[in-house]
Design a protein around this motif. Structure first.
Motif, PDB file in Angstrom:
ATOM      1  N   LYS A  34       0.837  -1.212   0.000  1.00  0.00           N
ATOM      2  CA  LYS A  34       0.000   0.000   0.000  1.00  0.00           C
ATOM      3  C   LYS A  34       0.867   1.255   0.000  1.00  0.00           C
ATOM      4  CE  LYS A  34      -3.714   2.246   2.590  1.00  0.00           C
ATOM      5  NZ  LYS A  34      -4.550   2.204   3.798  1.00  0.00           N
ATOM      6  N   ARG A  37       2.449   1.762  -3.473  1.00  0.00           N
ATOM      7  CA  ARG A  37       1.476   2.309  -4.435  1.00  0.00           C
ATOM      8  C   ARG A  37       1.279   3.800  -4.194  1.00  0.00           C
ATOM      9  NH1 ARG A  37      -0.642  -2.751  -3.626  1.00  0.00           N
ATOM     10  NH2 ARG A  37      -2.049  -2.070  -1.980  1.00  0.00           N
ATOM     11  N   TYR A  38       1.226   4.218  -2.927  1.00  0.00           N
ATOM     12  CA  TYR A  38       1.073   5.637  -2.622  1.00  0.00           C
ATOM     13  C   TYR A  38       2.306   6.430  -3.046  1.00  0.00           C
ATOM     14  CZ  TYR A  38       0.438  10.065  -0.345  1.00  0.00           C
ATOM     15  OH  TYR A  38       0.330  11.413  -0.127  1.00  0.00           O
ATOM     16  N   CYS A  40       4.313   5.932  -5.310  1.00  0.00           N
ATOM     17  CA  CYS A  40       4.472   5.965  -6.772  1.00  0.00           C
ATOM     18  C   CYS A  40       3.170   6.327  -7.484  1.00  0.00           C
ATOM     19  CB  CYS A  40       4.995   4.616  -7.261  1.00  0.00           C
ATOM     20  SG  CYS A  40       6.665   4.257  -6.700  1.00  0.00           S
ATOM     21  N   HIS A  41       2.276   7.039  -6.803  1.00  0.00           N
ATOM     22  CA  HIS A  41       0.982   7.345  -7.431  1.00  0.00           C
ATOM     23  C   HIS A  41       1.080   8.350  -8.579  1.00  0.00           C
ATOM     24  CE1 HIS A  41       0.840  10.632  -4.338  1.00  0.00           C
ATOM     25  NE2 HIS A  41       0.266  11.283  -5.328  1.00  0.00           N
ATOM     26  N   TYR A  43       2.429   7.837 -11.331  1.00  0.00           N
ATOM     27  CA  TYR A  43       2.214   7.097 -12.580  1.00  0.00           C
ATOM     28  C   TYR A  43       0.757   7.124 -13.005  1.00  0.00           C
ATOM     29  CZ  TYR A  43       6.910   5.098 -12.160  1.00  0.00           C
ATOM     30  OH  TYR A  43       8.259   4.920 -12.059  1.00  0.00           O
ATOM     31  N   ALA A  44      -0.153   7.263 -12.051  1.00  0.00           N
ATOM     32  CA  ALA A  44      -1.586   7.242 -12.347  1.00  0.00           C
ATOM     33  C   ALA A  44      -2.127   8.636 -12.660  1.00  0.00           C
ATOM     34  CB  ALA A  44      -2.346   6.644 -11.160  1.00  0.00           C
ATOM     35  N   GLN A  45      -1.259   9.645 -12.706  1.00  0.00           N
ATOM     36  CA  GLN A  45      -1.692  11.015 -12.955  1.00  0.00           C
ATOM     37  C   GLN A  45      -1.175  11.503 -14.300  1.00  0.00           C
ATOM     38  OE1 GLN A  45       0.110  12.609  -9.310  1.00  0.00           O
ATOM     39  NE2 GLN A  45      -1.959  13.099  -8.598  1.00  0.00           N
ATOM     40  N   ARG A 111       6.527  11.581  -7.505  1.00  0.00           N
ATOM     41  CA  ARG A 111       5.908  10.334  -7.050  1.00  0.00           C
ATOM     42  C   ARG A 111       6.012   9.240  -8.110  1.00  0.00           C
ATOM     43  NH1 ARG A 111       5.175  10.048  -1.609  1.00  0.00           N
ATOM     44  NH2 ARG A 111       4.508  12.061  -0.823  1.00  0.00           N
ATOM     45  N   ARG A 112       7.182   9.154  -8.702  1.00  0.00           N
ATOM     46  CA  ARG A 112       7.545   8.097  -9.637  1.00  0.00           C
ATOM     47  C   ARG A 112       8.976   7.693  -9.307  1.00  0.00           C
ATOM     48  NH1 ARG A 112       5.267  10.707 -15.348  1.00  0.00           N
ATOM     49  NH2 ARG A 112       3.137  10.998 -14.588  1.00  0.00           N
TER      50      ARG A 112
END
Length: 186
Positions: A34, A37-38, A40-41, A43-45, A111-112
């Motif tokens: 968890k 994922r936080y 490295c969030h 990547y989702a933006q 955040r990557r």
């Protein structure tokens, strides 16, 4: 994906010689997955999502600086944190970017998995792309745990990186003004 990452962290614990069934480690694989994922969030933006239309007409053509933006990233070589601050400046040409969007752009790229040199360039190019500025400057100061906790173990080392685009690259006076302004109060 969640179960796969949890299991991978469980395997790391086993490979370290730990017992993932002991009380203190029972939920560690889930918590570590968890956290990763936080961390490295970014990547989702996307840049479009971050900016979300927050460009405003302005006849200001003077330097805009957002200084001391905290950043937290992970070194792509060791997956250990580097922590620091970014200083971002641009010279508007008809539109300015919402203030919080500068910090959000820094965060998205931080955040990557990164190296500081690339992070600095990505932030500068994103600000340039979004604003069409006459120039963009980014300086990042950071401490790298991969250098502090392992390897040479230099606790007081700090890395500085900079990218200068447009007017900041072409004009020594503009670059000097920026560097002088971010140095004030130190």
């Amino acid at each position: 994906m969640n179960d796969a990452m949890n299991e991978q962290y469980r395997q790391i614990l086993l490979n370290l010689g730990e017992n993932p069934e002991r009380e203190g480690l029972l939920d560690t694989p889930k918590r570590a997955a968890k956290a990763m994922r936080y961390l490295c969030h970014g990547y989702a933006q996307s840049l479009e999502e971050i900016v979300n239309g927050a460009l405003f007409a302005s006849d200001n053509d003077e330097m805009v600086i957002v200084r001391d933006i905290e950043l937290y990233s992970l070194c792509e070589h060791h997956m250990l944190p580097f922590i620091g601050k970014a200083h971002v400046a641009y010279i508007p040409t008809g539109k300015v970017l919402g203030l919080s969007k500068v910090a959000r752009i820094v965060d998205m790229y931080a955040r990557r998995l990164q190296i500081q040199e690339n992070l600095t360039r990505q932030i500068a190019e994103a600000i340039q792309q979004v604003t069409g500025a006459a120039g963009v400057a980014v300086v990042i100061e950071a401490q790298h745990m991969c250098m502090m906790m392992r390897g040479v173990e230099k606790q007081n080392s700090q890395m500085l990186s900079s990218v200068m685009l447009g007017a900041f690259r072409e004009s020594c006076t503009t670059r000097h003004e920026f560097l002088q302004l971010i140095g004030k109060g130190r």
